[in-house]
Write an enzyme that holds these catalytic residues in place. Sequence first.
Site, mmCIF file in Angstrom:
data_model
loop_
_atom_site.group_PDB
_atom_site.id
_atom_site.type_symbol
_atom_site.label_atom_id
_atom_site.label_comp_id
_atom_site.label_asym_id
_atom_site.label_seq_id
_atom_site.Cartn_x
_atom_site.Cartn_y
_atom_site.Cartn_z
ATOM 1 N N ASP A 1 0.824 -1.211 0.000
ATOM 2 C CA ASP A 1 0.000 0.000 0.000
ATOM 3 C C ASP A 1 0.858 1.260 0.000
ATOM 4 O OD1 ASP A 1 0.953 -0.504 2.545
ATOM 5 O OD2 ASP A 1 -1.015 -0.800 3.450
ATOM 6 N N ASP B 1 -7.365 -2.191 14.194
ATOM 7 C CA ASP B 1 -8.786 -2.356 13.840
ATOM 8 C C ASP B 1 -9.024 -3.579 12.959
ATOM 9 O OD1 ASP B 1 -7.764 -1.558 11.402
ATOM 10 O OD2 ASP B 1 -9.028 0.212 11.183
ATOM 11 N N HIS C 1 -7.296 -4.360 10.127
ATOM 12 C CA HIS C 1 -6.989 -4.240 8.698
ATOM 13 C C HIS C 1 -5.723 -5.008 8.332
ATOM 14 C CE1 HIS C 1 -4.656 -0.256 9.644
ATOM 15 N NE2 HIS C 1 -3.759 -1.170 9.337
ATOM 16 N N GLU D 1 -9.632 -1.642 5.392
ATOM 17 C CA GLU D 1 -10.243 -1.307 6.671
ATOM 18 C C GLU D 1 -11.513 -2.143 6.897
ATOM 19 O OE1 GLU D 1 -8.544 0.240 8.659
ATOM 20 O OE2 GLU D 1 -7.850 2.214 8.034
HETATM 21 C C1 F6R Z 1 1.577 -1.348 6.086
HETATM 22 C C2 F6R Z 1 0.293 -2.011 6.203
HETATM 23 C C3 F6R Z 1 -0.512 -1.956 7.454
HETATM 24 C C4 F6R Z 1 0.304 -2.249 8.704
HETATM 25 C C5 F6R Z 1 -0.571 -2.133 9.954
HETATM 26 C C6 F6R Z 1 0.217 -2.358 11.228
HETATM 27 O O1 F6R Z 1 2.103 -1.509 4.782
HETATM 28 O O2 F6R Z 1 -0.130 -2.564 5.249
HETATM 29 O O3 F6R Z 1 -1.563 -2.885 7.359
HETATM 30 O O4 F6R Z 1 0.846 -3.535 8.624
HETATM 31 O O5 F6R Z 1 -1.173 -0.871 9.985
HETATM 32 O O6 F6R Z 1 1.127 -1.325 11.401
HETATM 33 P P1 F6R Z 1 2.231 -1.388 12.544
HETATM 34 O O7 F6R Z 1 3.180 -2.474 12.157
HETATM 35 O O8 F6R Z 1 2.890 -0.044 12.513
HETATM 36 O O9 F6R Z 1 1.520 -1.685 13.816
#
Ligand code: F6R
Length: 267
Positions: free
Chosen positions: A67, A136, A138, A143
């Site tokens: 992403d 959450d 995702h 989301e």
């Molecule tokens: C990042 C991504 C997100 C993160 C998620 C957890 O490329 O796709 O889904 O993996 O937001 O983020 P952290 O590791 O910072 O808790």
Amino acid sequence: MRVVILENSEQVSLRAADLICQLVSSNPQCVLGLATGGTPLGTYQELIVRHRAGQVSFAGVSTFNLDEYVGLPLGHEQSYRSFMHRHLFELADFELSRCHLPDGNAADIPTACCAYEQQIAAAGGIDLQLLGVGSDGHIAFNEPGSSLASRTRIKALTERTRHDNARFFSSLEEVPKLSMTMGVGTILEARRIVLLATGSNKAATVKALVEGPVSAQVPASALQLHPRVDVLLDRAAAADLLRADYYHEVEQIQRGLELQQQIEPVH
Ligand code: F6R
């Protein structure tokens, strides 16, 4: 799902690096799906250490990131492109022309989303997709409420995700509201998936994704439908799991059998 509960986040990083290095050694031209965020940083550091020790080369590898924020100026230090260059690509021998990220600054985002899907397909699909998980539920920026069949597209971030990610920006206002993200359906096409979760703030999400029903309200729960997923957890992230003892027992048996090279990993 193979649920592996490890002592701490360092062990999670080492195990994830083991899985990636095993794949790269057996297939130096493999295609990796990569994530950003805090969780995979230890894994990337370990890959760099192993590369510098001469144990692994990424020169033939192709990568696709999950992403990117939409609308951050090119070169913004919190863009996921900058993140990947800073934390991985430029610190090992990746061939940058084969390192792909969604283009959050494309003039025509829907066309760029289709093109990204086509690039993944043209590369032969993703051999191993590394994932973190949002508090959450995702995966990538899918989301809650995302279609479990979704493809790469533009997606609005929840307020919770924007708050979680505000730690990387100087203020909440600076966190973009939109992203360009692989869909859940795109992710499920990877041949193998390795999800990492560490820390107590992920415990409830981990319980929902591993032991809850499959639901678009917890997009990570769609991984239950994939035949080859490793969920690598530290103790804190595993704290709410009801069947932790069973996962430990299975893992011990599994490791023993693998050491004897009797069987393929079971998920
Ligand atoms: C990042 C991504 C997100 C993160 C998620 C957890 O490329 O796709 O889904 O993996 O937001 O983020 P952290 O590791 O910072 O808790």
